[in-house]
Design a protein around this motif. Structure first.
Motif, PDB file in Angstrom:
ATOM      1  N   TRP A 130     -83.467  37.444  39.437  1.00  0.00           N
ATOM      2  CA  TRP A 130     -83.905  36.277  38.889  1.00  0.00           C
ATOM      3  C   TRP A 130     -82.929  35.204  38.329  1.00  0.00           C
ATOM      4  O   TRP A 130     -82.750  34.094  38.571  1.00  0.00           O
ATOM      5  N   GLY A 131     -82.114  35.951  37.290  1.00  0.00           N
ATOM      6  CA  GLY A 131     -80.989  35.203  36.447  1.00  0.00           C
ATOM      7  C   GLY A 131     -80.116  34.776  37.537  1.00  0.00           C
ATOM      8  O   GLY A 131     -79.542  33.375  37.413  1.00  0.00           O
ATOM      9  N   ILE A 132     -79.598  35.470  38.498  1.00  0.00           N
ATOM     10  CA  ILE A 132     -78.531  34.902  39.550  1.00  0.00           C
ATOM     11  C   ILE A 132     -79.078  33.829  40.062  1.00  0.00           C
ATOM     12  O   ILE A 132     -78.355  32.876  40.383  1.00  0.00           O
ATOM     13  N   ALA A 133     -80.286  33.768  40.662  1.00  0.00           N
ATOM     14  CA  ALA A 133     -80.959  32.760  41.446  1.00  0.00           C
ATOM     15  C   ALA A 133     -81.107  31.535  40.553  1.00  0.00           C
ATOM     16  O   ALA A 133     -81.126  30.693  41.031  1.00  0.00           O
ATOM     17  N   ASN A 134     -81.056  31.555  39.293  1.00  0.00           N
ATOM     18  CA  ASN A 134     -80.897  30.345  38.449  1.00  0.00           C
ATOM     19  C   ASN A 134     -79.864  29.891  37.964  1.00  0.00           C
ATOM     20  O   ASN A 134     -79.588  29.057  37.228  1.00  0.00           O
ATOM     21  N   GLY A 135     -78.621  30.745  38.620  1.00  0.00           N
ATOM     22  CA  GLY A 135     -77.373  30.227  38.407  1.00  0.00           C
ATOM     23  C   GLY A 135     -76.554  31.047  37.363  1.00  0.00           C
ATOM     24  O   GLY A 135     -75.257  30.574  37.244  1.00  0.00           O
ATOM     25  N   ALA A 136     -77.020  32.055  36.889  1.00  0.00           N
ATOM     26  CA  ALA A 136     -76.453  32.784  35.622  1.00  0.00           C
ATOM     27  C   ALA A 136     -75.279  33.739  36.695  1.00  0.00           C
ATOM     28  O   ALA A 136     -75.527  34.240  37.766  1.00  0.00           O
ATOM     29  N   ASP A 137     -74.392  34.051  36.153  1.00  0.00           N
ATOM     30  CA  ASP A 137     -73.256  34.933  36.662  1.00  0.00           C
ATOM     31  C   ASP A 137     -73.818  36.505  36.237  1.00  0.00           C
ATOM     32  O   ASP A 137     -74.332  36.858  35.199  1.00  0.00           O
ATOM     33  N   GLU A 138     -73.395  37.335  37.436  1.00  0.00           N
ATOM     34  CA  GLU A 138     -74.097  38.794  37.145  1.00  0.00           C
ATOM     35  C   GLU A 138     -73.352  39.535  36.195  1.00  0.00           C
ATOM     36  O   GLU A 138     -74.262  40.091  35.283  1.00  0.00           O
ATOM     37  N   THR A 139     -72.044  39.351  36.040  1.00  0.00           N
ATOM     38  CA  THR A 139     -71.299  40.302  34.911  1.00  0.00           C
ATOM     39  C   THR A 139     -71.762  39.765  33.638  1.00  0.00           C
ATOM     40  O   THR A 139     -72.029  40.610  32.826  1.00  0.00           O
ATOM     41  N   MET A 140     -71.799  38.310  33.226  1.00  0.00           N
ATOM     42  CA  MET A 140     -72.273  38.013  32.109  1.00  0.00           C
ATOM     43  C   MET A 140     -73.647  38.584  31.731  1.00  0.00           C
ATOM     44  O   MET A 140     -73.870  38.757  30.394  1.00  0.00           O
ATOM     45  N   LEU A 141     -74.664  38.436  32.703  1.00  0.00           N
ATOM     46  CA  LEU A 141     -75.827  38.842  32.293  1.00  0.00           C
ATOM     47  C   LEU A 141     -75.813  40.181  31.920  1.00  0.00           C
ATOM     48  O   LEU A 141     -76.543  40.678  31.106  1.00  0.00           O
ATOM     49  N   VAL A 142     -75.219  41.245  32.842  1.00  0.00           N
ATOM     50  CA  VAL A 142     -75.271  42.346  32.718  1.00  0.00           C
ATOM     51  C   VAL A 142     -74.801  42.816  31.193  1.00  0.00           C
ATOM     52  O   VAL A 142     -75.305  43.691  30.275  1.00  0.00           O
ATOM     53  N   GLU A 143     -73.639  42.182  30.765  1.00  0.00           N
ATOM     54  CA  GLU A 143     -72.958  42.528  29.572  1.00  0.00           C
ATOM     55  C   GLU A 143     -73.904  41.836  28.235  1.00  0.00           C
ATOM     56  O   GLU A 143     -73.887  42.454  27.299  1.00  0.00           O
ATOM     57  N   HIS A 144     -74.658  40.690  28.585  1.00  0.00           N
ATOM     58  CA  HIS A 144     -75.343  40.338  27.528  1.00  0.00           C
ATOM     59  C   HIS A 144     -76.797  41.250  27.443  1.00  0.00           C
ATOM     60  O   HIS A 144     -77.236  41.584  26.081  1.00  0.00           O
ATOM     61  N   ILE A 145     -77.328  41.834  28.626  1.00  0.00           N
ATOM     62  CA  ILE A 145     -78.476  42.824  28.554  1.00  0.00           C
ATOM     63  C   ILE A 145     -77.967  43.898  27.830  1.00  0.00           C
ATOM     64  O   ILE A 145     -78.872  44.486  27.067  1.00  0.00           O
ATOM     65  N   LYS A 146     -76.950  44.254  27.834  1.00  0.00           N
ATOM     66  CA  LYS A 146     -76.465  45.539  27.136  1.00  0.00           C
ATOM     67  C   LYS A 146     -76.530  45.760  25.624  1.00  0.00           C
ATOM     68  O   LYS A 146     -76.737  46.428  25.112  1.00  0.00           O
ATOM     69  N   ILE A 147     -76.376  44.457  25.166  1.00  0.00           N
ATOM     70  CA  ILE A 147     -76.431  44.210  23.605  1.00  0.00           C
ATOM     71  C   ILE A 147     -77.756  43.588  23.326  1.00  0.00           C
ATOM     72  O   ILE A 147     -77.933  43.238  21.953  1.00  0.00           O
ATOM     73  N   GLY A 148     -78.520  43.580  24.013  1.00  0.00           N
ATOM     74  CA  GLY A 148     -79.688  42.718  24.036  1.00  0.00           C
ATOM     75  C   GLY A 148     -80.933  43.946  23.973  1.00  0.00           C
ATOM     76  O   GLY A 148     -80.813  45.116  24.144  1.00  0.00           O
ATOM     77  N   SER A 149     -82.117  43.512  23.551  1.00  0.00           N
ATOM     78  CA  SER A 149     -83.283  44.069  23.717  1.00  0.00           C
ATOM     79  C   SER A 149     -83.636  44.672  25.109  1.00  0.00           C
ATOM     80  O   SER A 149     -84.520  45.742  25.351  1.00  0.00           O
ATOM     81  N   GLY A 150     -83.062  44.198  26.288  1.00  0.00           N
ATOM     82  CA  GLY A 150     -83.378  44.698  27.557  1.00  0.00           C
ATOM     83  C   GLY A 150     -82.432  45.828  27.938  1.00  0.00           C
ATOM     84  O   GLY A 150     -82.285  46.223  28.985  1.00  0.00           O
ATOM     85  N   ASN A 151     -81.524  46.464  27.089  1.00  0.00           N
ATOM     86  CA  ASN A 151     -80.539  47.445  27.155  1.00  0.00           C
ATOM     87  C   ASN A 151     -81.220  48.590  27.927  1.00  0.00           C
ATOM     88  O   ASN A 151     -82.405  48.968  27.382  1.00  0.00           O
ATOM     89  N   PHE A 172     -80.215  52.796  29.988  1.00  0.00           N
ATOM     90  CA  PHE A 172     -79.060  53.663  30.685  1.00  0.00           C
ATOM     91  C   PHE A 172     -78.518  52.882  32.092  1.00  0.00           C
ATOM     92  O   PHE A 172     -77.376  52.662  32.351  1.00  0.00           O
ATOM     93  N   SER A 173     -79.564  52.059  32.659  1.00  0.00           N
ATOM     94  CA  SER A 173     -79.165  51.370  33.787  1.00  0.00           C
ATOM     95  C   SER A 173     -78.164  50.292  33.665  1.00  0.00           C
ATOM     96  O   SER A 173     -77.043  50.085  34.312  1.00  0.00           O
ATOM     97  N   ALA A 174     -78.565  49.595  32.601  1.00  0.00           N
ATOM     98  CA  ALA A 174     -77.598  48.598  32.363  1.00  0.00           C
ATOM     99  C   ALA A 174     -76.136  49.044  31.796  1.00  0.00           C
ATOM    100  O   ALA A 174     -75.179  48.431  32.099  1.00  0.00           O
ATOM    101  N   GLN A 175     -76.296  50.144  30.927  1.00  0.00           N
ATOM    102  CA  GLN A 175     -75.096  50.557  30.422  1.00  0.00           C
ATOM    103  C   GLN A 175     -74.025  51.395  31.429  1.00  0.00           C
ATOM    104  O   GLN A 175     -72.877  51.363  31.482  1.00  0.00           O
ATOM    105  N   ASN A 176     -74.629  51.702  32.557  1.00  0.00           N
ATOM    106  CA  ASN A 176     -73.819  52.163  33.691  1.00  0.00           C
ATOM    107  C   ASN A 176     -74.132  51.414  34.873  1.00  0.00           C
ATOM    108  O   ASN A 176     -74.500  51.815  36.199  1.00  0.00           O
ATOM    109  N   TRP A 177     -74.129  49.992  34.947  1.00  0.00           N
ATOM    110  CA  TRP A 177     -74.450  49.074  36.070  1.00  0.00           C
ATOM    111  C   TRP A 177     -73.872  49.282  37.268  1.00  0.00           C
ATOM    112  O   TRP A 177     -74.272  49.274  38.393  1.00  0.00           O
ATOM    113  N   GLN A 178     -72.442  49.373  37.134  1.00  0.00           N
ATOM    114  CA  GLN A 178     -71.362  49.435  38.064  1.00  0.00           C
ATOM    115  C   GLN A 178     -71.823  50.795  39.011  1.00  0.00           C
ATOM    116  O   GLN A 178     -71.869  50.693  40.311  1.00  0.00           O
TER     117      GLN A 178
END
Length: 274
Positions: free
Chosen positions: A183-204, A206-212
């Motif tokens: 959803w975020g990428i379809a709206n123009g957000a960068d994947e890496t930036m999204l993942v890094e922000h989710i890691k420090i947010g309330s959406g964090n 295990f999946s986010a922390q080990n995204w790669q």
């Protein structure tokens, strides 16, 4: 000895336990273990004849049934008073069946499935939810703790219940994360930036922390381990049906896991197209 079982076995032998191993299809894990000092056995029966405790780490109940009860199976070779530690994710009733079948030979049985993925297996930091008699847990504690940290969960089969509850969270979280990223990428957000922000947010998660690592599981075609999730989710749904316990999100994820993995990315949508 697959993606998780091989590094688990390496930790057992590296931490001083005399170890014998039995191959399935691939030679590579056997050769790696033998190079570390393990002894290769021809079949599960021979493993049972040479071991005080046997760890079962296979993908499903069918494979475990073949290893334990099949031709040249473990039960044919186990000595009286030895142990079986079921470290794959199996139905609780299967674990209890193993205990019932082993009772005439006074075989100790524990269910001890793991969480933490390959990274935890390599580091020896898996979370291990153990079900069974507490005295039996203590008997095998030093062996099990070569691979991770024990959480004692209760009687035999309860280790599987705790592991499956964890897998409900992990599986549902991974699909939610994929949906949010797409959803975020379809709206123009960068994947890496999204993942890094989710890691420090309330959406964090295990999946986010080990995204790669998670993303590497979503190749096309996916590895066999991707489809193991269907087995785990099916166990949960079967048990839920018996209890009349609704599990709607698990049911959705189970169906989605039967198809291709989620694809991450897509062309951003221009504002005027929204």
């Amino acid at each position: 000895m697959g993606d998780i079982g091989l590094p688990m076995a390496k930790n057992v032998v590296k931490k001083g336990f005399e170890t014998c191993v039995c191959g399935h299809v691939r030679r590579q894990p056997i050769e790696e273990m033998v190079a570390l000092g393990a002894v290769e056995c021809a079949n599960p029966k021979e493993v049972g004849q040479n071991a005080d405790a046997v760890i079962i780490m296979v993908q499903n109940d069918t494979q475990a049934d073949r290893v334990i009860f099949g031709k040249d199976g473990l039960m044919e070779g186990l000595k009286d008073g030895s142990g079986i530690i079921l470290m794959g994710t199996f139905a609780p009733q299967f674990c209890r069946r193993v205990a019932d079948e082993g009772a005439p030979k006074k075989i100790d049985v524990l269910d001890a499935p793991v969480v933490g993925a390959r990274m935890g297996a390599e580091a020896g930091t898996l979370g291990i939810s153990v079900g069974g008699d507490e005295a039996v847990v203590e008997k095998y504690r030093s062996l099990i703790e070569t691979m991770g940290k024990i959480t004692y969960c209760g009687p035999l089969g309860m280790g599987q219940i705790v592991k499956l509850a964890n897998n409900m969270c992990a599986t549902i979280n991974s699909w939610v994360l994929a949906e949010a990223l797409n959803w975020g990428i379809a709206n123009g957000a960068d994947e890496t930036m999204l993942v890094e922000h989710i890691k420090i947010g309330s959406g964090n998660s295990f999946s986010a922390q080990n995204w790669q690592w998670l993303k590497s599981m979503w190749t096309d075609p996916p590895p066999p381990t991707y489809y193991v999730g269907v087995k785990d989710m099916s166990h949960i749904l079967d048990i839920g049906k018996e209890l009349r316990q609704p599990c709607p999100f698990t049911a959705i994820c189970c169906e989605m896991l039967k198809g291709p993995p989620p694809l991450i990315g897509g062309k951003p949508i221009k504002p005027e197209q929204k």
